[in-house]
Design a protein around this motif. Structure first.
Motif, PDB file in Angstrom:
ATOM      1  N   THR A   1     -18.949   9.252 -14.027  1.00 27.48           N
ATOM      2  CA  THR A   1     -18.111  10.036 -12.945  1.00 27.48           C
ATOM      3  C   THR A   1     -17.563  11.295 -13.402  1.00 27.48           C
ATOM      4  O   THR A   1     -17.244  12.069 -12.595  1.00 27.48           O
ATOM      5  N   SER A   2     -17.834  11.597 -14.518  1.00 27.64           N
ATOM      6  CA  SER A   2     -17.343  12.938 -15.110  1.00 27.64           C
ATOM      7  C   SER A   2     -18.286  13.866 -14.358  1.00 27.64           C
ATOM      8  O   SER A   2     -19.446  13.734 -14.317  1.00 27.64           O
TER       9      SER A   2
ATOM     10  N   ARG B   1     -16.247   2.746 -15.321  1.00 30.80           N
ATOM     11  CA  ARG B   1     -15.114   1.763 -15.062  1.00 30.80           C
ATOM     12  C   ARG B   1     -15.220   1.893 -13.589  1.00 30.80           C
ATOM     13  O   ARG B   1     -14.781   1.000 -13.060  1.00 30.80           O
TER      14      ARG B   1
ATOM     15  N   ASP C   1     -16.449  -0.565 -20.197  1.00 35.20           N
ATOM     16  CA  ASP C   1     -15.232  -0.313 -20.352  1.00 35.20           C
ATOM     17  C   ASP C   1     -14.786  -0.043 -21.854  1.00 35.20           C
ATOM     18  O   ASP C   1     -14.826  -0.880 -22.559  1.00 35.20           O
ATOM     19  N   LEU C   2     -14.904   1.410 -22.305  1.00 34.16           N
ATOM     20  CA  LEU C   2     -14.663   1.605 -23.744  1.00 34.16           C
ATOM     21  C   LEU C   2     -13.359   1.314 -24.370  1.00 34.16           C
ATOM     22  O   LEU C   2     -13.202   1.397 -25.629  1.00 34.16           O
ATOM     23  N   ASP C   3     -12.428   0.815 -23.761  1.00 41.29           N
ATOM     24  CA  ASP C   3     -11.215   0.327 -24.325  1.00 41.29           C
ATOM     25  C   ASP C   3     -11.580  -1.087 -24.982  1.00 41.29           C
ATOM     26  O   ASP C   3     -10.740  -1.467 -25.680  1.00 41.29           O
TER      27      ASP C   3
ATOM     28  N   ALA D   1     -20.739  10.656 -21.982  1.00 41.44           N
ATOM     29  CA  ALA D   1     -19.869  11.674 -21.735  1.00 41.44           C
ATOM     30  C   ALA D   1     -18.451  11.202 -21.612  1.00 41.44           C
ATOM     31  O   ALA D   1     -17.431  12.123 -21.431  1.00 41.44           O
TER      32      ALA D   1
ATOM     33  N   TYR E   1      -6.447  14.355 -29.956  1.00 39.59           N
ATOM     34  CA  TYR E   1      -7.914  14.507 -29.246  1.00 39.59           C
ATOM     35  C   TYR E   1      -8.746  14.952 -30.101  1.00 39.59           C
ATOM     36  O   TYR E   1     -10.022  14.940 -30.619  1.00 39.59           O
TER      37      TYR E   1
ATOM     38  N   LYS F   1     -12.436  13.895 -31.536  1.00 43.71           N
ATOM     39  CA  LYS F   1     -13.730  14.587 -31.355  1.00 43.71           C
ATOM     40  C   LYS F   1     -14.427  15.287 -32.443  1.00 43.71           C
ATOM     41  O   LYS F   1     -15.550  15.357 -32.658  1.00 43.71           O
TER      42      LYS F   1
ATOM     43  N   GLY G   1     -16.389  24.302 -24.254  1.00 46.16           N
ATOM     44  CA  GLY G   1     -14.834  24.901 -24.191  1.00 46.16           C
ATOM     45  C   GLY G   1     -14.142  24.171 -22.948  1.00 46.16           C
ATOM     46  O   GLY G   1     -14.195  23.153 -22.742  1.00 46.16           O
TER      47      GLY G   1
ATOM     48  N   VAL H   1     -13.622  23.474 -19.265  1.00 45.68           N
ATOM     49  CA  VAL H   1     -14.456  23.193 -18.018  1.00 45.68           C
ATOM     50  C   VAL H   1     -13.535  22.766 -16.921  1.00 45.68           C
ATOM     51  O   VAL H   1     -12.499  21.845 -17.244  1.00 45.68           O
TER      52      VAL H   1
ATOM     53  N   THR I   1     -12.470  20.361 -14.587  1.00 41.99           N
ATOM     54  CA  THR I   1     -12.798  18.769 -14.321  1.00 41.99           C
ATOM     55  C   THR I   1     -11.584  18.230 -14.156  1.00 41.99           C
ATOM     56  O   THR I   1     -10.381  18.805 -14.270  1.00 41.99           O
TER      57      THR I   1
HETATM   58  N1  NAP Z   1     -13.042  19.377 -19.397  1.00 47.10           N
HETATM   59  C1  NAP Z   1     -12.901  20.150 -20.231  1.00 47.10           C
HETATM   60  O1  NAP Z   1     -12.577  21.219 -20.564  1.00 47.10           O
HETATM   61  C2  NAP Z   1     -13.717  19.325 -21.699  1.00 47.10           C
HETATM   62  C3  NAP Z   1     -13.732  20.195 -22.798  1.00 47.10           C
HETATM   63  C4  NAP Z   1     -14.385  19.540 -23.790  1.00 47.10           C
HETATM   64  C5  NAP Z   1     -15.176  18.670 -23.729  1.00 47.10           C
HETATM   65  N2  NAP Z   1     -14.844  17.584 -22.721  1.00 47.10           N
HETATM   66  C6  NAP Z   1     -15.301  16.092 -22.856  1.00 47.10           C
HETATM   67  O2  NAP Z   1     -16.286  16.258 -21.785  1.00 47.10           O
HETATM   68  C7  NAP Z   1     -16.365  14.882 -21.153  1.00 47.10           C
HETATM   69  C8  NAP Z   1     -16.168  14.652 -19.774  1.00 47.10           C
HETATM   70  O3  NAP Z   1     -15.062  14.967 -19.433  1.00 47.10           O
HETATM   71  P1  NAP Z   1     -14.577  15.604 -18.045  1.00 47.10           P
HETATM   72  O4  NAP Z   1     -13.775  16.878 -18.431  1.00 47.10           O
HETATM   73  O5  NAP Z   1     -15.708  15.614 -16.930  1.00 47.10           O
HETATM   74  O6  NAP Z   1     -13.379  14.669 -17.630  1.00 47.10           O
HETATM   75  P2  NAP Z   1     -13.413  13.374 -16.795  1.00 47.10           P
HETATM   76  O7  NAP Z   1     -13.631  13.541 -15.180  1.00 47.10           O
HETATM   77  O8  NAP Z   1     -11.971  12.591 -16.922  1.00 47.10           O
HETATM   78  O9  NAP Z   1     -14.371  12.422 -17.296  1.00 47.10           O
HETATM   79  C9  NAP Z   1     -14.172  11.528 -18.370  1.00 47.10           C
HETATM   80  C10 NAP Z   1     -15.247  10.314 -18.181  1.00 47.10           C
HETATM   81  O10 NAP Z   1     -14.987   9.540 -19.406  1.00 47.10           O
HETATM   82  C11 NAP Z   1     -14.715   8.099 -18.476  1.00 47.10           C
HETATM   83  N3  NAP Z   1     -13.936   7.508 -19.459  1.00 47.10           N
HETATM   84  C12 NAP Z   1     -12.612   7.456 -19.605  1.00 47.10           C
HETATM   85  N4  NAP Z   1     -11.923   6.285 -20.354  1.00 47.10           N
HETATM   86  C13 NAP Z   1     -12.910   5.338 -20.155  1.00 47.10           C
HETATM   87  C14 NAP Z   1     -13.237   4.114 -20.661  1.00 47.10           C
HETATM   88  N5  NAP Z   1     -12.099   3.508 -21.506  1.00 47.10           N
HETATM   89  N6  NAP Z   1     -14.248   3.399 -20.663  1.00 47.10           N
HETATM   90  C15 NAP Z   1     -15.517   3.964 -19.948  1.00 47.10           C
HETATM   91  N7  NAP Z   1     -15.402   5.294 -19.637  1.00 47.10           N
HETATM   92  C16 NAP Z   1     -14.136   6.086 -19.687  1.00 47.10           C
HETATM   93  C17 NAP Z   1     -14.114   8.364 -17.176  1.00 47.10           C
HETATM   94  O11 NAP Z   1     -14.249   7.475 -16.399  1.00 47.10           O
HETATM   95  P3  NAP Z   1     -13.451   6.843 -15.170  1.00 47.10           P
HETATM   96  O12 NAP Z   1     -14.067   7.332 -14.164  1.00 47.10           O
HETATM   97  O13 NAP Z   1     -13.347   5.257 -15.221  1.00 47.10           O
HETATM   98  O14 NAP Z   1     -12.104   7.374 -15.755  1.00 47.10           O
HETATM   99  C18 NAP Z   1     -14.988   9.688 -16.925  1.00 47.10           C
HETATM  100  O15 NAP Z   1     -16.279   9.365 -16.389  1.00 47.10           O
HETATM  101  C19 NAP Z   1     -15.427  13.916 -22.086  1.00 47.10           C
HETATM  102  O16 NAP Z   1     -15.793  13.331 -23.170  1.00 47.10           O
HETATM  103  C20 NAP Z   1     -14.309  15.339 -22.467  1.00 47.10           C
HETATM  104  O17 NAP Z   1     -13.723  14.745 -23.745  1.00 47.10           O
HETATM  105  C21 NAP Z   1     -14.283  17.972 -21.508  1.00 47.10           C
END
Ligand code: NAP
Length: 244
Positions: free
Chosen positions: A10-11, A33, A59-61, A86, A150, A154, A181, A183, A185
């Motif tokens: 869903t990310s 999830r 669910d990664l919890d 992701a 965090y 990472k 960097g 993004v 989201t």
């Molecule tokens: N946005 C940024 O600036 C940025 C920068 C660097 C790295 N990142 C990394 O990029 C990746 C994608 O993040 P995003 O920015 O696109 O944010 P996001 O939309 O919040 O995506 C996070 C994803 O992780 C899933 N997730 C969280 N907890 C989970 C769990 N317990 N079990 C299974 N899935 C779980 C979420 O699923 P649900 O739909 O179930 O919540 C969602 O699909 C992440 O690893 C993040 O750390 C993001």
């Protein structure tokens, strides 16, 4: 054509990667999830690209080893040819410092993804095929007061992927570390002080291109490599006086 498992589908970044793979004709397992949202995405991908996209609950919890999970997944859907992990979670900096959220940050960004990738890596090693992509972060390159829990997760994930790459290279299985960097989201929505914010669709497409090119590690956008090189080299006596 390959079958690719996308965890955290869903990310917005993962979604864009899934679309890019679907456009190339690959089938997808979309894991996470939020079953309803994943079903919507699967339908959308199926209609647009005429490939199979199926939904998988994870669910990664849950702190379990994932070997049985993969056995069942492959029994139902066939051999998985690649994995993008992701999944991740970043609450605000005050919340993440204490109690249960601190542990959840480690579980969702490090321990949970590692359990999953570990199980898949063993399958890949045995078969001498497959690929692994993990989304880490520039936040893992140096601890900063605003997000060091965090960042620690990472940073650990980055080291894990580097070691795994070292191991799996011997059997021809590539491992790509992605370090975005900022993004645009759900994770960063409304956060103060963001700059040089990238488009998740662009990032997702670059992930697929980097995997196809056999890259080991990519900063997205690429200028973050230079920014983090500078940040890593600021002497500690100066760094601890900054409020980053
Ligand atoms: N946005 C940024 O600036 C940025 C920068 C660097 C790295 N990142 C990394 O990029 C990746 C994608 O993040 P995003 O920015 O696109 O944010 P996001 O939309 O919040 O995506 C996070 C994803 O992780 C899933 N997730 C969280 N907890 C989970 C769990 N317990 N079990 C299974 N899935 C779980 C979420 O699923 P649900 O739909 O179930 O919540 C969602 O699909 C992440 O690893 C993040 O750390 C993001």
């Amino acid at each position: 054509m390959a079958l690719i498992l996308v965890v955290g589908a869903t990310s917005a970044m993962a979604r864009a990667s899934a679309m890019a793979w679907a456009q190339q004709g690959h089938s997808l397992l979309l894991a996470g999830r939020d079953g309803e949202e994943l079903q919507r995405l699967a339908r959308d991908i199926g209609v647009r690209f005429r490939v199979q996209a199926r939904v998988v609950a994870v669910d990664l919890d849950e702190t379990e080893a994932r070997e049985d999970w993969f056995d069942e997944l492959e029994f139902r859907h066939g051999t998985i040819d690649g994995l993008l992990c992701a999944a991740g979670w970043m609450p605000d900096s005050e919340t993440m410092r204490h109690g249960e959220p601190a542990l959840q940050v480690l579980q969702r960004n490090l321990t949970g993804p590692v359990a999953l990738i570990n199980a898949y890596a063993d399958l890949c090693e045995r078969r001498r095929s497959g690929f692994i992509v993990g989304i880490s972060s520039v936040a893992g390159d140096r601890g900063r007061q605003s997000n060091y829990l965090y960042g620690a997760a990472k940073g650990g994930f980055t080291i894990y992927l580097a070691g795994l790459r070292n191991r799996l290279d011997k059997v021809g299985v590539p491992v790509l570390t992605v370090k975005p960097g900022f993004v645009d989201t759900r994770m960063t929505f409304g956060l103060p002080g963001l700059f040089l914010v990238a488009d998740p669709a662009w990032v997702g497409e670059r992930i697929v291109a980097a995997q196809a090119a056999g890259r080991n590690e990519v900063y997205l956008p690429g200028f973050w490599r230079l920014i983090m090189l500078i940040i890593r080299h600021v002497p500690e006596f100066l760094f601890k006086r900054l409020s980053l």
